[in-house]
Design a protein around this motif. Sequence first.
Motif, short mmCIF file in Angstrom:
data_model
loop_
_atom_site.label_atom_id
_atom_site.label_comp_id
_atom_site.label_asym_id
_atom_site.label_seq_id
_atom_site.Cartn_x
_atom_site.Cartn_y
_atom_site.Cartn_z
N MET A 1 37.36 13.25 19.37
CA MET A 1 38.03 12.02 19.80
C MET A 1 39.54 12.17 19.85
O MET A 1 40.20 11.59 20.71
N THR A 2 40.12 12.90 18.90
CA THR A 2 41.58 13.01 18.82
C THR A 2 42.12 14.36 19.27
O THR A 2 43.31 14.49 19.53
N GLY A 3 41.26 15.36 19.31
CA GLY A 3 41.71 16.69 19.74
C GLY A 3 42.17 17.58 18.62
O GLY A 3 42.45 18.77 18.84
N LYS A 4 42.28 17.06 17.39
CA LYS A 4 42.70 17.89 16.26
C LYS A 4 42.05 17.38 14.98
O LYS A 4 41.83 16.17 14.81
N PRO A 5 41.71 18.29 14.06
CA PRO A 5 41.07 17.88 12.80
C PRO A 5 42.08 17.33 11.80
O PRO A 5 43.29 17.52 11.96
N LEU A 6 41.57 16.66 10.80
CA LEU A 6 42.40 16.16 9.71
C LEU A 6 42.22 17.05 8.49
O LEU A 6 41.10 17.43 8.16
N MET A 7 43.31 17.36 7.82
CA MET A 7 43.26 18.23 6.64
C MET A 7 42.98 17.38 5.40
O MET A 7 43.87 17.07 4.61
N PHE A 8 41.72 16.98 5.23
CA PHE A 8 41.35 16.07 4.15
C PHE A 8 41.64 16.66 2.77
O PHE A 8 42.15 15.97 1.89
N MET A 9 41.30 17.92 2.55
CA MET A 9 41.38 18.50 1.21
C MET A 9 42.74 19.09 0.89
O MET A 9 42.97 19.50 -0.24
N SER A 10 43.63 19.16 1.85
CA SER A 10 44.97 19.68 1.57
C SER A 10 46.05 18.62 1.67
O SER A 10 47.18 18.85 1.23
N ASP A 11 45.72 17.47 2.20
CA ASP A 11 46.69 16.38 2.33
C ASP A 11 46.54 15.45 1.12
O ASP A 11 45.48 14.86 0.91
N PRO A 12 47.59 15.29 0.30
CA PRO A 12 47.49 14.41 -0.89
C PRO A 12 47.12 12.97 -0.55
O PRO A 12 46.56 12.27 -1.40
N ALA A 13 47.40 12.54 0.67
CA ALA A 13 47.13 11.15 1.03
C ALA A 13 45.64 10.82 1.04
O ALA A 13 45.25 9.66 0.87
N TYR A 14 44.78 11.83 1.21
CA TYR A 14 43.34 11.59 1.29
C TYR A 14 42.62 11.82 -0.03
O TYR A 14 41.46 11.44 -0.17
N PHE A 15 43.27 12.45 -0.99
CA PHE A 15 42.57 12.86 -2.22
C PHE A 15 41.98 11.67 -2.95
O PHE A 15 40.81 11.68 -3.33
N ARG A 16 42.78 10.63 -3.15
CA ARG A 16 42.34 9.48 -3.95
C ARG A 16 41.15 8.79 -3.31
O ARG A 16 40.18 8.43 -3.99
N SER A 17 41.18 8.60 -1.99
CA SER A 17 40.09 7.91 -1.30
C SER A 17 38.80 8.73 -1.38
O SER A 17 37.72 8.18 -1.64
N ILE A 18 38.91 10.03 -1.17
CA ILE A 18 37.72 10.89 -1.22
C ILE A 18 37.14 10.90 -2.63
O ILE A 18 35.92 10.82 -2.81
N TYR A 19 38.00 11.00 -3.63
CA TYR A 19 37.54 11.02 -5.02
C TYR A 19 36.79 9.74 -5.38
O TYR A 19 35.70 9.77 -5.95
N ILE A 20 37.36 8.60 -5.04
CA ILE A 20 36.78 7.32 -5.44
C ILE A 20 35.49 7.03 -4.67
O ILE A 20 34.47 6.65 -5.25
N LEU A 21 35.51 7.22 -3.35
CA LEU A 21 34.33 6.90 -2.54
C LEU A 21 33.15 7.82 -2.88
O LEU A 21 32.01 7.36 -2.94
N SER A 22 33.43 9.09 -3.10
CA SER A 22 32.34 10.00 -3.47
C SER A 22 31.80 9.65 -4.85
O SER A 22 30.60 9.79 -5.11
N GLY A 23 32.67 9.18 -5.75
CA GLY A 23 32.22 8.76 -7.07
C GLY A 23 31.35 7.52 -7.01
O GLY A 23 30.35 7.41 -7.73
N ILE A 24 31.70 6.58 -6.14
CA ILE A 24 30.88 5.38 -5.97
C ILE A 24 29.52 5.75 -5.41
O ILE A 24 28.48 5.25 -5.86
N TRP A 25 29.50 6.64 -4.41
CA TRP A 25 28.23 7.07 -3.82
C TRP A 25 27.33 7.72 -4.87
O TRP A 25 26.12 7.49 -4.90
#
Length: 320
Positions: free
Chosen positions: A165-189
Amino acid sequence: MQNLTQAEKTDARRRSQNLNHSKFHFIRKNYFLYLLLAPALILTLVFKYIPMYGAIIAFKDFNPIQGIWGSDWVGFKYFTKFLTSPNFGDIFLNTLKISFYGLILGFPVPIILAVMLNQIRKAGIKKNVQLALYAPNFISVVVVVGMIFIFMSPTGPINQMISSMTGKPLMFMSDPAYFRSIYILSGIWQAAGWSSIIYVAALANVDPELHNAASLDGANILQRIRHIDLPTIRPIMAIVFILAAGGIMSVGFEKAYLMQTSMNLPASEIIPTYVYKVGLQSGDYAYSAAVGLFNSVINVILMISVNFVVKKLNEGEGLY
């Protein structure tokens, strides 16, 4: 007057003796209950209370050769060192944000799941849904983090959809901005389904006649949930919330440490990982003990404060 006072004393002494005899008789009659309780008490004493003795190294310049009592007393030196360290603010805020957002976002989910499960009337379907919800809790943290890295990698399925959709991937695991969201949402799941068990058990005790009567009076399903189901589990909600708030600074070490990379460290460095690095990797046991004790004191203060507030708002119902 003197005789009356003496009689009152004699009567009080007799009542006290009868009470003590009654307690002793109850213990002797139900001794097997105390025997069942004994292993739990012994384990708690050995692994929870006796190790508290080791917390004294937080106030000493601990040397393994000299031992705890042989090491020099330094008072609050290491507490001051931690509080005045350049990275204290970042570490403290990272821990607080992950815990606070995790509590706010994760606390209602088990309640919602339990209420939804309680509305399923067919036992077979309900068991299958419960199995699907409880299964993630039994997955190892290492496996969960491995799944996160696979799904969130630049070539993973999520980034493939984003790239299309955007033409480029997002660096989820290397960008500090995504760490907190990934940690919390995966913990809830992973934990929400298992955490809903206690609410499901409480809702199972609700008298079906209450729902039938409410239905006859014209109450819809949302009204029945609001006025019957939620009041039933409200005391449990209060206790669970107090305990969760009391551990708000106790973020899971394993998952945060496994998810850390050199790029997301500004958001992923929390107190437990910091204690591990300065304590076990660097060998500074006294300093790490001081940091851990500081974290525990904050948790106790939070638990007492939240319990006080909840009791005020919940008609005196709290943890104690």
